[in-house]
Design a protein around this motif. Structure first.
Motif, mmCIF file in Angstrom:
data_model
loop_
_atom_site.group_PDB
_atom_site.id
_atom_site.type_symbol
_atom_site.label_atom_id
_atom_site.label_comp_id
_atom_site.label_asym_id
_atom_site.label_seq_id
_atom_site.Cartn_x
_atom_site.Cartn_y
_atom_site.Cartn_z
ATOM 1 N N LEU A 1 0.938 -1.086 0.885
ATOM 2 C CA LEU A 1 0.144 0.041 0.072
ATOM 3 C C LEU A 1 1.100 1.142 -0.050
ATOM 4 N N SER A 2 0.235 2.328 -0.786
ATOM 5 C CA SER A 2 1.557 3.273 -1.125
ATOM 6 C C SER A 2 1.058 4.411 0.011
ATOM 7 N N HIS A 3 1.666 5.899 0.451
ATOM 8 C CA HIS A 3 0.961 7.086 0.364
ATOM 9 C C HIS A 3 -0.140 7.644 -0.104
ATOM 10 N N ARG A 4 0.454 7.289 -1.635
ATOM 11 C CA ARG A 4 -0.137 7.865 -2.765
ATOM 12 C C ARG A 4 -1.394 7.670 -2.813
ATOM 13 N N ALA A 5 -2.432 6.220 -2.846
ATOM 14 C CA ALA A 5 -3.225 5.678 -2.659
ATOM 15 C C ALA A 5 -4.146 6.376 -1.571
ATOM 16 N N VAL A 6 -3.473 6.125 -0.601
ATOM 17 C CA VAL A 6 -4.295 6.699 0.889
ATOM 18 C C VAL A 6 -4.539 8.045 0.868
ATOM 19 N N ASP A 7 -3.979 8.530 -0.113
ATOM 20 C CA ASP A 7 -4.069 10.178 -0.168
ATOM 21 C C ASP A 7 -4.971 10.786 -1.051
ATOM 22 N N ASP A 8 -5.265 10.004 -1.964
ATOM 23 C CA ASP A 8 -6.288 9.772 -3.035
ATOM 24 C C ASP A 8 -7.376 9.524 -2.763
ATOM 25 N N LEU A 9 -8.110 8.599 -2.182
ATOM 26 C CA LEU A 9 -8.677 7.872 -1.830
ATOM 27 C C LEU A 9 -9.230 8.870 -0.469
ATOM 28 N N VAL A 10 -8.672 9.447 -0.131
ATOM 29 C CA VAL A 10 -9.238 10.764 1.134
ATOM 30 C C VAL A 10 -9.396 11.811 0.676
ATOM 31 N N ARG A 11 -8.909 12.390 -0.700
ATOM 32 C CA ARG A 11 -9.675 12.988 -1.047
ATOM 33 C C ARG A 11 -10.831 12.921 -2.197
ATOM 34 N N SER A 12 -10.340 11.998 -2.113
ATOM 35 C CA SER A 12 -11.918 11.674 -3.477
ATOM 36 C C SER A 12 -13.268 11.667 -2.166
ATOM 37 N N HIS A 13 -12.968 10.881 -0.845
ATOM 38 C CA HIS A 13 -14.053 10.522 -0.163
ATOM 39 C C HIS A 13 -14.389 11.519 1.182
ATOM 40 N N PHE A 14 -13.683 12.556 1.454
ATOM 41 C CA PHE A 14 -14.655 12.889 2.501
ATOM 42 C C PHE A 14 -14.155 14.541 2.655
ATOM 43 N N ASN A 15 -15.266 14.625 2.931
ATOM 44 C CA ASN A 15 -15.945 16.528 2.291
ATOM 45 C C ASN A 15 -17.542 15.825 2.887
ATOM 46 N N SER A 16 -17.730 17.199 3.437
ATOM 47 C CA SER A 16 -18.889 17.191 4.430
ATOM 48 C C SER A 16 -20.510 17.088 3.282
ATOM 49 N N LYS A 17 -20.710 16.834 2.273
ATOM 50 C CA LYS A 17 -21.497 16.084 1.239
ATOM 51 C C LYS A 17 -21.647 14.272 2.100
ATOM 52 N N TRP A 18 -20.416 13.890 2.283
ATOM 53 C CA TRP A 18 -19.641 12.637 2.261
ATOM 54 C C TRP A 18 -20.627 12.255 4.210
ATOM 55 N N ALA A 19 -20.154 13.245 4.426
ATOM 56 C CA ALA A 19 -20.721 13.333 5.657
ATOM 57 C C ALA A 19 -21.859 13.632 6.688
ATOM 58 N N SER A 20 -22.667 14.042 5.102
ATOM 59 C CA SER A 20 -24.305 14.414 5.724
ATOM 60 C C SER A 20 -24.809 13.050 6.438
ATOM 61 N N GLY A 21 -24.298 12.261 6.011
ATOM 62 C CA GLY A 21 -24.318 10.933 6.468
ATOM 63 C C GLY A 21 -25.645 9.923 6.340
ATOM 64 N N VAL A 22 -25.051 8.464 7.333
ATOM 65 C CA VAL A 22 -26.865 8.143 6.406
ATOM 66 C C VAL A 22 -27.213 7.956 7.808
ATOM 67 N N ALA A 23 -26.745 8.105 9.047
ATOM 68 C CA ALA A 23 -27.660 7.806 10.775
ATOM 69 C C ALA A 23 -26.789 9.372 11.677
ATOM 70 N N ARG A 24 -27.215 9.149 12.692
ATOM 71 C CA ARG A 24 -26.715 10.000 13.742
ATOM 72 C C ARG A 24 -27.365 9.554 14.934
ATOM 73 N N VAL A 25 -27.319 9.089 16.758
ATOM 74 C CA VAL A 25 -27.662 8.927 17.740
ATOM 75 C C VAL A 25 -26.960 9.572 18.912
ATOM 76 N N ALA A 26 -28.477 10.275 19.277
ATOM 77 C CA ALA A 26 -27.558 10.846 20.991
ATOM 78 C C ALA A 26 -28.436 10.213 22.036
ATOM 79 N N VAL A 27 -26.838 9.838 22.551
ATOM 80 C CA VAL A 27 -27.981 9.449 24.206
ATOM 81 C C VAL A 27 -27.325 10.300 25.191
ATOM 82 N N GLY A 28 -27.845 11.189 25.876
ATOM 83 C CA GLY A 28 -27.506 12.251 26.630
ATOM 84 C C GLY A 28 -29.270 12.580 27.040
ATOM 85 N N PRO A 29 -29.391 13.881 27.939
ATOM 86 C CA PRO A 29 -30.604 15.076 28.437
ATOM 87 C C PRO A 29 -31.061 15.549 27.129
#
Length: 427
Positions: free
Chosen positions: A391-419
């Motif tokens: 596995l190379s640094h470039r392969a991981v860097d390319d995946l991070v740049r193409s995958h991780f963003n706030s649109k992706w992180a709008s997400g599937v589900a969220r849960v909060a346990v608290g008051p």
């Protein structure tokens, strides 16, 4: 013990399909005096009846397996395992019930005999059901004191497709209503040889183990079972109201599936993002801003679906800003990529874990069973090491740049346990 892509692959995983349909996988290591067993029976929470309050038979079956077997009552059976020095555990998962055991290698024949009794001829006495039921209900009641665990359970319920989204704790209603005949019938009809996996690792003679299991399991019969069809996941946000001075948040986002070319790069990416005290989230959200006492990211890989999970523990007054800060860091992560130092540090950690697993026969047996279950073939340590080293640094860097963003992180589900809920209504 050093493992790399250039290490000679001295280990061999022997593979045999027994006449009953069970798959036997053995990695012999003559240099150790211990042995480990990982026996996966292809029944889990997926086989419980449909309905939010219907799951519970799988966990009751697992609890009843140790209540005697092969004509021995509970005390006699467990004394037999204790005399052999067997350290054992039974756990319930979505697609399997797993028996694990660690022992001295000379005790393997006797241990296999007892475990075969447990699977094929469990006593399941009627007077054993109420104590097992009580322990299961106590575990559910104890979740009130474990907000991270409760949040994780509810997150899986929302983010994974049914029936693979069920809790291994079961539901109180199903546990309370189950009869001993329900439990006996469930195990008898669900416990099938086809799809069962027995993985052994350690100082083991393959032929001896295979002969014992062939003899003991020869009359185990039953047709193959198809996996249940996945149903649409629920998704969305959920607030579990709980008084107190802390809030625990768990979020899930889509991730690359098992066996895809992006699986290993994504694993490395999640370790850089939230895999420890040197991770991006830990540094930015906890250390620099003091917003939470814990923040982490993980990669849940299942045949039914893979998820990136992010969790944080904080206080009610800081929870909204904590979530905002997590999204901000995900955006920075995706736009800026990763450094060579971050990549190198995580790779060292992966190799260290691999080395430690190689010295644990229990870890090896579990990994071999998991590989066969998830990938259709087990991998030796050297094969895994080669995948890591290639596995190379470039392969991981390319995946991070193409995958991780706030649109992706709008997400599937969220849960909060608290008051109070920290989530704003989604548009």
């Amino acid at each position: 013990m050093t493992i790399s892509k250039d290490s000679p692959d001295v280990s061999v995983i022997e593979d045999r399909r027994l006449s009953c349909g069970v798959r036997l996988l053995v990695e012999s290591n003559p240099s150790v005096k211990s042995a480990a067993i990982s026996w996966w029976v292809p029944t889990g929470t997926m086989d419980d009846p449909d309905g939010d309050d219907a799951d519970g038979l799988a966990v009751l079956c697992a609890g009843m397996l140790e209540r005697g077997a092969g004509g021995l009552d509970s005390r006699e059976f467990n004394d037999g395992l204790d005399r052999l020095g067997v350290i054992r555990n039974i756990s319930v998962h979505d697609t399997s019930t797993r028996l694990s055991a660690s022992l001295r290698n000379e005790e393997l024949p006797s241990t296999l005999e007892l475990l075969a009794d447990m699977v094929l001829d469990p006593l399941m006495p009627e007077d054993g059901l109420d104590p097992v039921r009580s322990l299961c209900l106590q575990s559910i009641q104890g979740l009130v004191d474990q907000p991270p665990e409760l949040a994780s359970i509810r997150l899986n319920h929302l983010a994974l497709p049914a029936p693979f989204n069920r809790s291994a704790y079961g539901s109180s209603q199903a546990l309370e209503s189950a009869t001993i005949e329900d439990v006996r019938t469930a195990w008898r009809t669900r416990c099938l040889p086809e799809g069962s996996i027995i993985a052994l690792a350690g100082g083991i003679d393959f032929d001896v183990a295979a002969d014992i299991l062939e003899r003991r399991l020869s009359e185990w019969s039953g047709g193959s079972k198809e996996m249940p069809e996945s149903r649409p996941r629920i998704g969305g946000d959920e607030h579990v109201e709980q008084s107190g001075s802390q809030v625990h948040v768990e979020m899930a986002f889509d991730a690359p599936p098992l066996c895809s070319s992006d699986e290993l790069p994504f694993l490395v990416a999640t370790r850089i993002l939230g895999g420890g005290s040197s991770s991006r989230l830990f540094d930015h959200v906890r250390e620099q801003q003091g917003l939470c006492y814990d923040v982490h990211a993980g990669y849940l890989r299942r045949r039914s679906g893979s998820l990136c999970t992010i969790g944080a523990g904080t206080t009610p007054e800081r929870v909204s800003r904590t979530i905002e800060s997590i999204y901000e860091e995900i955006d920075r992560f995706g736009s800026g990529g990763i450094t060579q130092d971050e990549f190198d540090n995580v790779m060292v950690g992966l190799k260290t874990r691999l080395m430690m697993h190689g010295e644990s026969m229990a870890a090896r047996a579990a990994a071999i069973a998991a590989d066969f279950h998830d990938r259709g073939t087990p991998r030796t340590l050297s094969q895994v090491a080669r995948e890591i080293d290639e596995l190379s640094h470039r392969a991981v860097d390319d995946l991070v740049r193409s995958h991780f963003n706030s649109k992706w992180a709008s997400g599937v589900a969220r849960v909060a346990v608290g008051p109070s809920t920290p989530f704003q209504p989604r548009s």
